[in-house]
Write a protein that holds these residues in place. Structure first.
Motif, PDB file in Angstrom:
ATOM      1  N   LEU A   1       4.375  18.551  -5.811  1.00 53.51           N
ATOM      2  CA  LEU A   1       5.504  19.322  -6.324  1.00 53.51           C
ATOM      3  C   LEU A   1       6.185  18.664  -7.508  1.00 53.51           C
ATOM      4  O   LEU A   1       6.716  19.349  -8.385  1.00 53.51           O
ATOM      5  N   GLY A   2       6.213  17.345  -7.566  1.00 58.03           N
ATOM      6  CA  GLY A   2       6.885  16.648  -8.654  1.00 58.03           C
ATOM      7  C   GLY A   2       7.355  15.282  -8.202  1.00 58.03           C
ATOM      8  O   GLY A   2       7.110  14.859  -7.061  1.00 58.03           O
ATOM      9  N   LYS A   3       8.034  14.564  -9.108  1.00 56.87           N
ATOM     10  CA  LYS A   3       8.499  13.206  -8.806  1.00 56.87           C
ATOM     11  C   LYS A   3      10.000  13.189  -8.520  1.00 56.87           C
ATOM     12  O   LYS A   3      10.763  13.938  -9.118  1.00 56.87           O
ATOM     13  N   TYR A   4      10.365  12.339  -7.589  1.00 57.13           N
ATOM     14  CA  TYR A   4      11.779  12.053  -7.327  1.00 57.13           C
ATOM     15  C   TYR A   4      12.182  10.862  -8.220  1.00 57.13           C
ATOM     16  O   TYR A   4      11.373   9.953  -8.418  1.00 57.13           O
ATOM     17  N   PRO A   5      13.350  10.859  -8.853  1.00 59.49           N
ATOM     18  CA  PRO A   5      14.502  11.766  -8.668  1.00 59.49           C
ATOM     19  C   PRO A   5      14.544  12.949  -9.631  1.00 59.49           C
ATOM     20  O   PRO A   5      15.487  13.721  -9.595  1.00 59.49           O
ATOM     21  N   ASP A   6      13.478  13.105 -10.539  1.00 61.44           N
ATOM     22  CA  ASP A   6      13.478  14.255 -11.444  1.00 61.44           C
ATOM     23  C   ASP A   6      13.551  15.553 -10.644  1.00 61.44           C
ATOM     24  O   ASP A   6      14.245  16.501 -11.030  1.00 61.44           O
ATOM     25  N   LEU A   7      12.801  15.599  -9.545  1.00 59.77           N
ATOM     26  CA  LEU A   7      12.876  16.732  -8.634  1.00 59.77           C
ATOM     27  C   LEU A   7      13.717  16.302  -7.437  1.00 59.77           C
ATOM     28  O   LEU A   7      13.313  15.450  -6.647  1.00 59.77           O
ATOM     29  N   THR A   8      14.878  16.880  -7.314  1.00 60.86           N
ATOM     30  CA  THR A   8      15.805  16.473  -6.262  1.00 60.86           C
ATOM     31  C   THR A   8      15.342  16.958  -4.906  1.00 60.86           C
ATOM     32  O   THR A   8      14.445  17.801  -4.796  1.00 60.86           O
ATOM     33  N   ALA A  34       0.860  -1.183   0.000  1.00 54.91           N
ATOM     34  CA  ALA A  34       0.000   0.000   0.000  1.00 54.91           C
ATOM     35  C   ALA A  34       0.899   1.236   0.000  1.00 54.91           C
ATOM     36  O   ALA A  34       2.047   1.197   0.479  1.00 54.91           O
ATOM     37  N   PRO A  35       0.411   2.353  -0.542  1.00 56.16           N
ATOM     38  CA  PRO A  35       1.201   3.586  -0.533  1.00 56.16           C
ATOM     39  C   PRO A  35       1.519   4.010   0.905  1.00 56.16           C
ATOM     40  O   PRO A  35       0.723   3.793   1.829  1.00 56.16           O
ATOM     41  N   TYR A  36       2.663   4.651   1.108  1.00 56.69           N
ATOM     42  CA  TYR A  36       3.028   5.166   2.441  1.00 56.69           C
ATOM     43  C   TYR A  36       3.807   6.457   2.264  1.00 56.69           C
ATOM     44  O   TYR A  36       4.284   6.782   1.167  1.00 56.69           O
ATOM     45  N   THR A  37       3.909   7.226   3.352  1.00 57.48           N
ATOM     46  CA  THR A  37       4.576   8.518   3.294  1.00 57.48           C
ATOM     47  C   THR A  37       5.784   8.537   4.227  1.00 57.48           C
ATOM     48  O   THR A  37       5.821   7.825   5.239  1.00 57.48           O
ATOM     49  N   VAL A  38       6.756   9.385   3.855  1.00 58.13           N
ATOM     50  CA  VAL A  38       7.933   9.626   4.683  1.00 58.13           C
ATOM     51  C   VAL A  38       8.133  11.144   4.744  1.00 58.13           C
ATOM     52  O   VAL A  38       8.232  11.796   3.703  1.00 58.13           O
ATOM     53  N   THR A  39       8.132  11.717   5.933  1.00 65.56           N
ATOM     54  CA  THR A  39       8.196  13.172   6.070  1.00 65.56           C
ATOM     55  C   THR A  39       9.626  13.687   6.012  1.00 65.56           C
ATOM     56  O   THR A  39      10.585  12.988   6.354  1.00 65.56           O
ATOM     57  N   THR A  82       3.563   1.411  -7.288  1.00 68.58           N
ATOM     58  CA  THR A  82       4.270   1.219  -8.554  1.00 68.58           C
ATOM     59  C   THR A  82       5.767   1.468  -8.433  1.00 68.58           C
ATOM     60  O   THR A  82       6.538   1.187  -9.352  1.00 68.58           O
ATOM     61  N   GLY A  83       6.172   2.037  -7.284  1.00 67.62           N
ATOM     62  CA  GLY A  83       7.574   2.389  -7.088  1.00 67.62           C
ATOM     63  C   GLY A  83       7.852   3.856  -7.294  1.00 67.62           C
ATOM     64  O   GLY A  83       8.953   4.336  -6.993  1.00 67.62           O
ATOM     65  N   SER A  84       6.867   4.618  -7.819  1.00 69.21           N
ATOM     66  CA  SER A  84       7.046   6.060  -7.998  1.00 69.21           C
ATOM     67  C   SER A  84       7.123   6.757  -6.644  1.00 69.21           C
ATOM     68  O   SER A  84       6.422   6.372  -5.692  1.00 69.21           O
ATOM     69  N   ILE A  85       7.950   7.780  -6.584  1.00 66.96           N
ATOM     70  CA  ILE A  85       8.106   8.569  -5.362  1.00 66.96           C
ATOM     71  C   ILE A  85       7.737  10.006  -5.690  1.00 66.96           C
ATOM     72  O   ILE A  85       8.354  10.635  -6.563  1.00 66.96           O
ATOM     73  N   VAL A  86       6.706  10.533  -5.012  1.00 63.35           N
ATOM     74  CA  VAL A  86       6.143  11.841  -5.348  1.00 63.35           C
ATOM     75  C   VAL A  86       6.324  12.803  -4.179  1.00 63.35           C
ATOM     76  O   VAL A  86       6.014  12.472  -3.022  1.00 63.35           O
TER      77      VAL A  86
END
Length: 401
Positions: A53-60, A16-21, A33-37
């Motif tokens: 704001l965008g996706k990591y790693p495109d947005l560092t 399931a999706p999860y968040t990291v602050t 899916t493995g995407s990090i937003v």
């Protein structure tokens, strides 16, 4: 604890999706899916909102924190960065020009709501964009609107000025909806001050038709215009339907002209049954059109038809020095309707030939096309007109008919 590049690289998807602050409302959401937003969570006017704001790693990590800080400044000033982003997505940035927004308006609204956008597009390209197209839409003022609208009024085209005012109002209503302006400046210019439409009752008498046709046929206007004016009276069609006609829709062997949906004011296809005289005039137009796809290609080009006002100007020229009360091209349709009713033709047949929509219960249940009656009526009407001013006056080579 604040995130690091090492920690970000180590993040893995779960069931399931999860968040990291990170810090100060910034966090990442790791999708299945493995995407990090990257997202930014904040509170405005007591309500919680979030901004993607965008996706990591495109947005560092570094740039995500910079974008968070920019959004936080908007929140501090009482603005919602999420709503601002949505507005920009819908209609472009705050510096969007009138020309840029007009394209969006035509694509999203005008083409959806209008069957034919030819005339509004012409007003936009010729009367609006050359004067205010490069100006940011947020800076448009009532004086800008007045200058565009009154330029057309000063040329003597009050009705066209009213249509331009209506087009600008609809376009800026959409800009208001998109949040690009705070008020519609067109509202400072009431339509009653621009143009007040009057109900028209003008119908030519038999003697006026005779004098008009003879004066028109002997005038120095283009022969295409002479034929067009005679055809409009003879076939009961609208001016726009003839100007937009293409040869693929004219079937002279069957004596039929098919008006497609996109050219029909009722939004339904319409068949015009051509009398012998009308077919004769179409053959003349075919010769004059050369290889063009258009029945009436414009001056100096075969790739597009004559402009909307070309026939209006031709009518004015043909009536110069004539003792005939003023009338418009549309009055020719009213004239035909009036005289055909007086000659005893059934109203439903006349209305069908005019391509009118019959209202009320009768309109719901009456699906008759009256094809045979319309053929008979239009031939009789053409014979009547021929008796006033012969159609053959407009034909160069009678042997081709």
């Amino acid at each position: 604890m604040a995130l690091t590049d090492t920690a970000l690289k180590a993040l893995k998807p779960k069931e399931a999706p999860y968040t990291v602050t990170d810090d100060r409302g910034l966090y990442v959401e790791v999708l299945t899916t493995g995407s990090i937003v990257w997202r930014y969570r904040y509170r405005l006017n007591g309500k919680r909102e979030k901004l993607t704001l965008g996706k990591y790693p495109d947005l560092t990590l570094k740039n995500a924190r910079l974008k968070r800080d920019e959004a936080a400044q908007l929140v501090a000033m009482g603005e919602s960065p999420a709503k601002k982003k949505q507005q920009a997505k819908v209609a472009g940035g705050e510096n969007t020009t009138v020309a840029e927004f007009a394209e969006r308006f035509f694509r999203d609204i005008q083409q959806r709501d209008r069957k034919n956008t030819t005339i509004p597009r012409r007003y936009l390209d010729k009367d609006i964009l050359p004067h205010i197209g490069s100006k940011p839409i947020k800076d448009i003022t009532a004086e800008d609107m007045r200058s565009v609208i009154w330029r057309k009024k000063d040329q003597g085209f009050d009705a066209a000025a009213g249509q331009i005012r209506g087009l600008l109002k609809r376009m800026l209503d959409y800009a208001l909806t998109c949040g690009l302006i705070q008020a519609n400046p067109v509202m400072a210019l009431p339509m009653r001050h621009v143009y007040r439409a009057q109900a028209r009752e003008r119908a030519l008498t038999e003697d006026e038709i005779r004098r008009f046709l003879r004066a028109m046929q002997q005038s120095n206007i283009r022969r295409q215009f002479k034929i067009a004016l005679q055809l409009i009276l003879m076939t009961l069609v609208r001016k726009s339907e003839l100007l937009q006609a293409q040869w693929k829709d004219v079937h002279l062997d069957q004596h039929e002209w098919h008006i497609p949906v996109e050219n029909s004011k009722t939004g339904k296809p319409h068949i015009v049954y051509l009398s012998t005289q009308a077919a004769m005039l179409f053959r003349e137009l075919k010769t004059l059109a050369s290889t063009s796809d258009w029945v009436m290609p414009g001056r100096g080009t075969l790739s597009k038809p004559f402009a909307h006002n070309a026939l209006n100007s031709a009518l004015k020229v043909s009536l110069q020095d004539q003792d005939i009360p003023a009338f418009t091209i549309h009055d020719l349709r009213r004239t035909a309707s009036t005289l055909l009713h007086e000659q005893g033709w059934p109203s439903d047949v006349v209305e069908k030939a005019l391509n009118h929509t019959i209202g009320g219960v009768r309109g719901v249940y009456n699906r008759a096309e009256y094809a045979e009656q319309r053929k008979e009526m239009l031939q009789a009407w053409a014979d009547f007109i021929d008796g006033l001013a012969p159609t053959s006056n407009l034909v160069v080579d009678l042997e081709r008919v």
